[in-house]
Design an enzyme around this catalytic site. Structure first.
Site, PDB file in Angstrom:
ATOM      1  N   ARG A   1      -5.082  -7.628  14.808  1.00 11.63           N
ATOM      2  CA  ARG A   1      -4.302  -7.629  16.060  1.00 11.63           C
ATOM      3  C   ARG A   1      -4.404  -8.987  16.764  1.00 11.63           C
ATOM      4  O   ARG A   1      -3.407  -9.503  17.277  1.00 11.63           O
ATOM      5  CB  ARG A   1      -4.805  -6.539  17.007  1.00 11.63           C
ATOM      6  CG  ARG A   1      -4.366  -5.154  16.611  1.00 11.63           C
ATOM      7  CD  ARG A   1      -4.507  -4.235  17.803  1.00 11.63           C
ATOM      8  NE  ARG A   1      -4.271  -2.852  17.448  1.00 11.63           N
ATOM      9  CZ  ARG A   1      -4.168  -1.878  18.335  1.00 11.63           C
ATOM     10  NH1 ARG A   1      -4.293  -2.140  19.624  1.00 11.63           N
ATOM     11  NH2 ARG A   1      -3.957  -0.631  17.956  1.00 11.63           N
TER      12      ARG A   1
ATOM     13  N   ILE B   1      -1.884   7.197   2.806  1.00 12.54           N
ATOM     14  CA  ILE B   1      -0.898   7.374   3.875  1.00 12.54           C
ATOM     15  C   ILE B   1       0.406   6.642   3.539  1.00 12.54           C
ATOM     16  O   ILE B   1       1.482   7.076   3.950  1.00 12.54           O
ATOM     17  CB  ILE B   1      -1.470   6.941   5.253  1.00 12.54           C
ATOM     18  CG1 ILE B   1      -0.685   7.604   6.373  1.00 12.54           C
ATOM     19  CG2 ILE B   1      -1.527   5.427   5.431  1.00 12.54           C
ATOM     20  CD1 ILE B   1      -0.715   9.088   6.384  1.00 12.54           C
TER      21      ILE B   1
ATOM     22  N   GLY C   1       0.812  -1.230   0.000  1.00  9.97           N
ATOM     23  CA  GLY C   1       0.000   0.000   0.000  1.00  9.97           C
ATOM     24  C   GLY C   1       0.833   1.262   0.000  1.00  9.97           C
ATOM     25  O   GLY C   1       0.393   2.310   0.471  1.00  9.97           O
TER      26      GLY C   1
ATOM     27  N   LYS D   1      -9.440  -4.328  11.981  1.00  8.38           N
ATOM     28  CA  LYS D   1      -8.129  -4.132  12.618  1.00  8.38           C
ATOM     29  C   LYS D   1      -8.021  -4.945  13.912  1.00  8.38           C
ATOM     30  O   LYS D   1      -6.946  -5.434  14.263  1.00  8.38           O
ATOM     31  CB  LYS D   1      -7.882  -2.642  12.890  1.00  8.38           C
ATOM     32  CG  LYS D   1      -7.625  -1.845  11.610  1.00  8.38           C
ATOM     33  CD  LYS D   1      -7.302  -0.378  11.876  1.00  8.38           C
ATOM     34  CE  LYS D   1      -7.098   0.371  10.557  1.00  8.38           C
ATOM     35  NZ  LYS D   1      -6.827   1.798  10.738  1.00  8.38           N
TER      36      LYS D   1
HETATM   37  N1  NAP Z   1      -6.195   8.609  10.815  1.00  3.87           N
HETATM   38  C1  NAP Z   1      -6.883   8.959   9.760  1.00  3.87           C
HETATM   39  O1  NAP Z   1      -7.464  10.060   9.714  1.00  3.87           O
HETATM   40  C2  NAP Z   1      -6.897   8.010   8.580  1.00  3.87           C
HETATM   41  C3  NAP Z   1      -7.393   8.453   7.354  1.00  3.87           C
HETATM   42  C4  NAP Z   1      -7.331   7.572   6.269  1.00  3.87           C
HETATM   43  C5  NAP Z   1      -6.802   6.296   6.426  1.00  3.87           C
HETATM   44  N2  NAP Z   1      -6.343   5.894   7.650  1.00  3.87           N
HETATM   45  C6  NAP Z   1      -5.792   4.529   7.825  1.00  3.87           C
HETATM   46  O2  NAP Z   1      -4.624   4.408   7.039  1.00  3.87           O
HETATM   47  C7  NAP Z   1      -4.528   3.082   6.515  1.00  3.87           C
HETATM   48  C8  NAP Z   1      -4.355   3.144   4.993  1.00  3.87           C
HETATM   49  O3  NAP Z   1      -5.486   3.787   4.444  1.00  3.87           O
HETATM   50  P1  NAP Z   1      -5.391   4.609   3.080  1.00  3.87           P
HETATM   51  O4  NAP Z   1      -6.586   5.498   3.015  1.00  3.87           O
HETATM   52  O5  NAP Z   1      -4.020   5.215   2.968  1.00  3.87           O
HETATM   53  O6  NAP Z   1      -5.523   3.436   2.024  1.00  3.87           O
HETATM   54  P2  NAP Z   1      -5.857   3.542   0.472  1.00  3.87           P
HETATM   55  O7  NAP Z   1      -5.188   4.741  -0.103  1.00  3.87           O
HETATM   56  O8  NAP Z   1      -7.332   3.399   0.293  1.00  3.87           O
HETATM   57  O9  NAP Z   1      -5.222   2.192  -0.066  1.00  3.87           O
HETATM   58  C9  NAP Z   1      -3.846   1.939   0.127  1.00  3.87           C
HETATM   59  C10 NAP Z   1      -3.374   0.876  -0.831  1.00  3.87           C
HETATM   60  O10 NAP Z   1      -3.991  -0.367  -0.527  1.00  3.87           O
HETATM   61  C11 NAP Z   1      -4.071  -1.138  -1.732  1.00  3.87           C
HETATM   62  N3  NAP Z   1      -5.482  -1.487  -1.930  1.00  3.87           N
HETATM   63  C12 NAP Z   1      -6.561  -0.725  -1.698  1.00  3.87           C
HETATM   64  N4  NAP Z   1      -7.699  -1.390  -2.003  1.00  3.87           N
HETATM   65  C13 NAP Z   1      -7.317  -2.595  -2.447  1.00  3.87           C
HETATM   66  C14 NAP Z   1      -8.013  -3.733  -2.905  1.00  3.87           C
HETATM   67  N5  NAP Z   1      -9.355  -3.740  -2.972  1.00  3.87           N
HETATM   68  N6  NAP Z   1      -7.303  -4.802  -3.270  1.00  3.87           N
HETATM   69  C15 NAP Z   1      -5.958  -4.797  -3.193  1.00  3.87           C
HETATM   70  N7  NAP Z   1      -5.241  -3.743  -2.753  1.00  3.87           N
HETATM   71  C16 NAP Z   1      -5.913  -2.666  -2.394  1.00  3.87           C
HETATM   72  C17 NAP Z   1      -3.595  -0.262  -2.889  1.00  3.87           C
HETATM   73  O11 NAP Z   1      -2.211  -0.525  -3.098  1.00  3.87           O
HETATM   74  P3  NAP Z   1      -1.600  -1.101  -4.471  1.00  3.87           P
HETATM   75  O12 NAP Z   1      -2.589  -0.903  -5.566  1.00  3.87           O
HETATM   76  O13 NAP Z   1      -0.325  -0.364  -4.639  1.00  3.87           O
HETATM   77  O14 NAP Z   1      -1.357  -2.539  -4.205  1.00  3.87           O
HETATM   78  C18 NAP Z   1      -3.744   1.136  -2.291  1.00  3.87           C
HETATM   79  O15 NAP Z   1      -2.884   2.092  -2.833  1.00  3.87           O
HETATM   80  C19 NAP Z   1      -5.786   2.341   6.958  1.00  3.87           C
HETATM   81  O16 NAP Z   1      -5.469   1.544   8.072  1.00  3.87           O
HETATM   82  C20 NAP Z   1      -6.744   3.451   7.328  1.00  3.87           C
HETATM   83  O17 NAP Z   1      -7.670   3.073   8.334  1.00  3.87           O
HETATM   84  C21 NAP Z   1      -6.372   6.728   8.712  1.00  3.87           C
END
Ligand code: NAP
Length: 325
Positions: free
Chosen positions: A145, A23, A18, A141
Site C-alpha cells: 500500500r 481466491i 494468481g 500488504k
Molecule cells: N480473508 C481470508 O480469510 C483469506 C484467506 C486466504 C487468503 N486470503 C488472501 O487472499 C490473497 C490470495 O491468497 P490465496 O490463498 O488465494 O493465494 P494462494 O492460493 O496461496 O496463491 C495464489 C497464487 O499465487 C501464485 N504464487 C503463490 N506462491 C508463489 C510463489 N512462491 N512464487 C510465485 N507465485 C506464487 C500462484 O499463481 P501461479 O502459479 O498461477 O502463478 C498461486 O496460485 C492473499 O492476499 C491472502 O492474504 C484471505
C-alpha cells in the site's frame, strides 16, 4: 502520488496474477461470468502451474476466451510484455509473495497502457486501527500500500477488503479444535470469544469474486481507496444457532469456547514456536477483537451486488460434511 483516470475510464483489458489460487479462481470465475463486458481477459501464471493445471488452462483458452500467459513474476521483461494493451491489473498472489507485487506495481506504473492496479488484499483490514501497523501478518500488504500511495505516478489503485472467508473459518477445525470451527456431522463446535458473542464480518469466497467484478463495474468511485465490503456480519453464537436450526433444531452438546485471553496465549505460542499457522492465530484474535467491524460498509458504493447469506453458507457446509438431519 497515484493518478485518477478520467471518469469515462472503463476497464476493458484485464490481466490477473494468481488467478488459479484459493481466491483468484473465484475472481476469475466472476470475470468470466461477465466475459462480454471486457475485450481481453488474460492471466499470468507460473510455468509450474502451467504444467500442473494444463487441463484447466486448456478449458479457459478454448471455452472461456481467457488468454493464458506463462511467465515468471520476477522476470521484468515477461511482465512488461504481458502488460501491453492491458488497462487493469488484478493481483490475487498468495501470502508468501505479497512483497513481490512491488516490482509488478512499478512496472505497471511505467507501462503506458496500465491505469488501475488491484493488489492482493481480500482479507482483514490492515489499517483498521493504530494497532494494525504492528500486526505481523499485515507487514507485507502495508508495504505494498505504501508503494502504491507514495511511489506511483500514473496508476490508480483499489484495495478490496473483505474480512475472513466463512468457508475457511467455519468449516471443520482447519487449525485444530481451539482455533474455532463447526463439524455438523459430529455436532461439535468451538466458538471464539466470550460465549461466542463477538460479531465478525465475513465474505464468502464466491462473493469476493462478485465484489471484485462490482468494483470493476464502478471504477471512478473505487479509485485510490479501500472498499470495506462483506457478505454478512454475525457472531459465533449466531452461526451456532444456524447450525442447530439446520441439523434438527436441538442444541449440540459438544460446544466449546476459546476466550480472547486463551486465543492471545495460543497466538504467542505459535509465533514463539515458528508455527506456519501463527498468522492464522493473529487473524483469529483480530477478528474476535472486532477488527472486521465498520461503522459503514461500502457494498453500496459498488452497486450492492447480491451476496450470500449465513443460512446459505451453513446449508452448504451441512451438506458437504454429510450431516444427518
Ligand atoms: N480473508 C481470508 O480469510 C483469506 C484467506 C486466504 C487468503 N486470503 C488472501 O487472499 C490473497 C490470495 O491468497 P490465496 O490463498 O488465494 O493465494 P494462494 O492460493 O496461496 O496463491 C495464489 C497464487 O499465487 C501464485 N504464487 C503463490 N506462491 C508463489 C510463489 N512462491 N512464487 C510465485 N507465485 C506464487 C500462484 O499463481 P501461479 O502459479 O498461477 O502463478 C498461486 O496460485 C492473499 O492476499 C491472502 O492474504 C484471505
Amino acid at each position: 502520488m497515484p493518478s485518477t483516470p478520467p471518469s469515462s475510464f472503463r476497464p476493458r483489458n484485464i490481466l490477473l496474477f494468481g488467478a488459479t489460487g484459493n481466491i483468484g479462481k473465484f475472481i476469475l470465475d466472476a470475470i468470466v461470468s461477465a466475459r462480454d463486458e471486457f475485450s481481453r481477459v488474460a492471466i499470468f501464471t507460473s510455468p509450474a502451474s502451467a504444467q500442473s493445471k494444463a487441463s484447466l488452462f486448456n478449458d479457459l483458452k478454448t471455452n472461456k476466451r481467457v488468454e493464458v500467459i506463462t511467465g515468471d513474476i520476477a522476470n521484468e521483461k515477461e511482465v512488461t510484455e504481458a502488460y501491453k494493451g492491458i488497462d487493469t491489473v488484478i493481483s490475487a498472489l498468495g501470502r508468501t509473495v505479497i512483497e513481490a507485487q512491488i516490482p509488478l506495481i512499478r512496472l505497471a506504473d511505467q507501462a503506458s497502457d496500465v491505469k488501475w492496479f488491484l493488489p492482493s488484499e481480500y482479507g482483514t483490514d490492515i489499517k483498521y486501527s493504530p494497532a494494525s501497523a504492528s500486526e505481523k501478518p499485515h507487514q507485507g500488504k502495508l508495504k505494498v500500500r505504501a508503494y502504491l500511495e507514495n511511489e506511483t505516478k500514473d496508476l490508480a489503485h483499489t484495495y478490496v477488503v473483505t474480512g475472513p472467508y466463512p468457508e475457511m473459518y467455519i468449516k471443520g477445525f482447519p487449525m485444530g479444535r481451539e482455533a474455532g470451527g463447526w463439524d455438523a456431522r459430529e455436532k461439535k463446535a468451538t466458538l471464539l470469544g466470550e460465549k461466542g458473542q463477538d460479531p465478525v464480518s465475513f465474505t464468502t469466497m464466491k462473493d469476493v469474486g462478485t465484489l471484485v467484478l462490482a468494483t470493476l463495474r464502478h471504477p471512478s468511485v473505487s479509485f485510490n481507496r479501500a472498499l470495506k465490503v462483506n457478505s454478512f456480519t454475525t457472531t459465533p453464537a449466531g452461526i451456532q444457532a444456524e447450525f442447530e436450526k439446520q441439523t434438527g433444531g436441538q442444541p449440540w452438546t459438544d460446544v466449546q469456547y476459546t476466550p480472547l485471553p486463551r486465543l492471545r496465549e495460543l497466538e504467542q505460542q505459535a509465533w514463539a514456536g515458528g508455527s506456519p499457522a501463527a498468522a492464522g492465530w493473529t487473524l483469529r484474535r483480530i477478528w474476535t477483537e472486532g477488527g472486521t467491524l465498520y461503522e459503514k460498509r461500502d457494498n453500496d458504493v459498488i452497486g450492492n451486488p447480491k451476496l450470500t447469506t449465513l443460512e446459505e453458507v451453513v446449508k452448504d457446509i451441512v451438506s458437504s460434511q454429510g450431516a444427518k438431519l
